[in-house]
Design an enzyme around this catalytic site. Structure first.
Site, short mmCIF file in Angstrom:
data_model
loop_
_atom_site.label_atom_id
_atom_site.label_comp_id
_atom_site.label_asym_id
_atom_site.label_seq_id
_atom_site.Cartn_x
_atom_site.Cartn_y
_atom_site.Cartn_z
N LYS A 1 0.84 -1.21 0.00
CA LYS A 1 0.00 0.00 0.00
C LYS A 1 0.87 1.25 0.00
O LYS A 1 0.53 2.26 -0.65
CB LYS A 1 -0.91 0.00 1.23
CG LYS A 1 -1.77 1.27 1.38
CD LYS A 1 -2.58 1.59 0.13
CE LYS A 1 -3.66 2.61 0.37
NZ LYS A 1 -3.22 3.88 0.95
N GLU B 1 0.88 6.39 -7.03
CA GLU B 1 -0.20 7.39 -7.08
C GLU B 1 0.35 8.81 -7.20
O GLU B 1 -0.10 9.61 -8.02
CB GLU B 1 -1.05 7.24 -5.82
CG GLU B 1 -2.02 8.33 -5.52
CD GLU B 1 -2.58 8.20 -4.11
OE1 GLU B 1 -2.67 9.21 -3.40
OE2 GLU B 1 -2.94 7.06 -3.71
#
Length: 505
Positions: free
Chosen positions: A189, A196
């Site tokens: 993550k 991202e």
């Protein structure tokens, strides 16, 4: 394990949304937070949504009552800020937990903290799983992408519940999967967020270039909408929301986007740690990730608006972007070049992030399931990109034992890069000419050149290191020099002492 009751500790935007999501899926949810206001906000939303009977609040810190409200074995979910908050909550809970109770840490926590807590819990029989949760607060309510890691027994126990509440891809499959051992869930993550940030920087740079071309905000929104409908950006979440926000107006019917200050502060204010960690981990693991590194530096520089204003004044106005001049009839052609350049930069972010995960997996022996990672990233997460997932990642990752993770070794991926390189060069060149702000676009161009280059100017770099530091070097053409090993040769470029015995400097 029939799970019908859970506890949610932390009722912010993510914890509150997940509380309602679990309640909607038939569970009784005991919520706990130091803020009465935060808990009441969640309870009020539950009443509005017809879920009022499913949630009950417990005073923050009253872990005895909270645990007593749960069936055995107990399942507790953390949605907490990263750092020592989780340690304090775990310490307070431990007296009321027993063997086989399970904690799901669904915050953006550093993987090392996760593994330290897992080790602490091991002797008591408590299972501590680190679960990366993606998609933002909307997805927390509707169904997020979930990235769990930890011991296999606990993962098997909770997986049916996570599959029930997680986001679903276009085929109906849940975007959740057991990633691997230890802190692998939180690590993946973390890198997801690094990818991202690289993608967000590239898209914002493209937005800036289009503004310099004289395009209006809603016109740019329409362009992004077209990008998202087909081609390499098909089904890309960040492109889709960019198209959406470009048209949003306030209650005065004015566009909202022009009112947003040009500063990203989350890394510095402490709201976000993953962007920092994704970069420090890449550096410590010796993974070249210039797109991610530069995206982070861009965020940091933007945060200090006052410093930028002062520096601009000292520099006599600085070097602001100028109008980007194009020949007549070349606007659509250049927008297409910009699309390809932006895609190449987003793809570079994926390549660098996956290489980082691979290096960490080898170091920590997590046995990461890359097919699970692929499924987790298919929907509900911020880096969702249908074309990349289906056309580029699936052939490489959708296997229990992928041959390699570095996407630069894959013919299909490199074919797409080659298709975009001309456009990337053109956009960077035009951007440099007109002082556009294009840090990740230009860094990605250099990355592709360096990562595929075999005649780099680092030979001069290595020679200088040997000159003043006797750091040794390899000779071109020798066998056994393809890995990062110390060189075998030193040349006495300049003796430490002259013939008359005087020290050289």
């Amino acid at each position: 394990m029939n799970i019908d009751k859970i506890a949610m500790i932390g009722c912010g935007s993510m914890g509150g949304g997940m509380s309602l999501l679990f309640a909607e899926n038939g569970l009784e949810v005991s919520i706990s937070d130091p803020s009465e206001e935060a808990m009441d906000k969640v309870l009020n939303r539950a009443e509005e949504e017809g879920l009022g009977g499913k949630l009950k609040k417990f005073k923050g810190g009253d872990y005895k009552s909270l645990c007593a409200s749960l069936s055995s074995p107990k399942l507790l979910i953390f949605s907490l800020p990263h750092g020592d908050v989780g340690d304090k909550v775990l310490e307070g809970l431990t007296p009321y937990l027993t063997s086989n109770d399970i904690i799901l840490d669904c915050g953006n926590e550093h993987f090392a903290n996760t593994e330290r807590r897992q080790h602490k819990c091991r002797s008591t029989g408590i299972h501590y799983l680190g679960i990366g949760v993606s998609g933002g607060y909307q997805a927390a309510r509707q169904g997020p992408s979930m990235c769990p890691g930890g011991d296999e027994e606990a993962l098997r126990t909770v997986m049916p519940l996570l599959e029930r509440v997680a986001a679903k891809d276009k085929t109906g499959r849940s975007c959740v999967g057991a990633v691997g051992k230890g802190g692998s869930g939180h690590y993946v993550k973390t890198v997801h967020n690094g990818i991202e940030h690289g993608m967000m920087s590239a898209i914002s740079e493209a937005w800036g270039v289009m503004r310099a071309m004289g395009m209006g905000i809603e016109e740019i929104g329409n362009v992004l909408k077209k990008w998202n409908e087909k081609g390499e950006f098909r089904g890309t979440f960040l492109i889709a929301i960019g198209a959406d926000l470009a048209h949003k107006r306030d209650n005065k019917k004015e566009l909202v986007l022009p009112t947003v200050a040009d500063k990203v502060v989350q890394d510095i204010t402490g709201e976000e740690g993953t962007g920092i960690w994704s970069n420090t981990e890449a550096i410590e693991l010796h993974v070249p990730a210039p797109t991610l590194n530069v995206a982070h530096a861009f965020r940091l520089a933007s945060a200090y608006l006052g410093d930028r204003e002062k520096a601009k004044k000292v520099a006599g106005g600085g070097w602001p972007p100028r109008k980007l001049e194009l020949e007549k009839g070349q606007k659509e052609v250049f927008v297409e070049d910009l699309r390809k350049a932006t895609f190449a930069t987003c793809l570079a972010s994926y390549i660098q992030g996956l290489t980082d995960i691979d290096a960490a997996n080898k170091k920590h022996e997590w046995n990461i399931d890359y097919a699970a990672v692929l499924q987790i990233w298919k929907a509900g997460c911020i880096i969702q990109a249908d074309y990349i997932s289906e056309e580029l990642l699936a052939p490489v990752l959708d296997s229990e034992t992928p041959k390699y993770i570095n996407l630069l070794f894959n013919d299909r991926v490199v074919k797409d890069i080659r298709k975009c390189m001309g456009s990337l060069r053109k956009v960077v060149a035009k951007g440099v000419e007109s002082d556009q702000v294009i840090p990740t676009l230009s860094a990605s161009l250099e990355y592709f050149k360096i990562a595929t280059g075999t005649n780099l100017p680092t030979s001069f770099y290595e020679a200088e290191l040997d000159y003043f530091g006797a750091h040794m070097f390899d000779r071109k053409g020798e066998e056994g020099i393809r890995g990062p090993t110390e060189g075998k040769h030193h040349f006495e470029w300049k003796p430490a002492r002259t013939a008359d015995g005087q020290e050289e400097r």
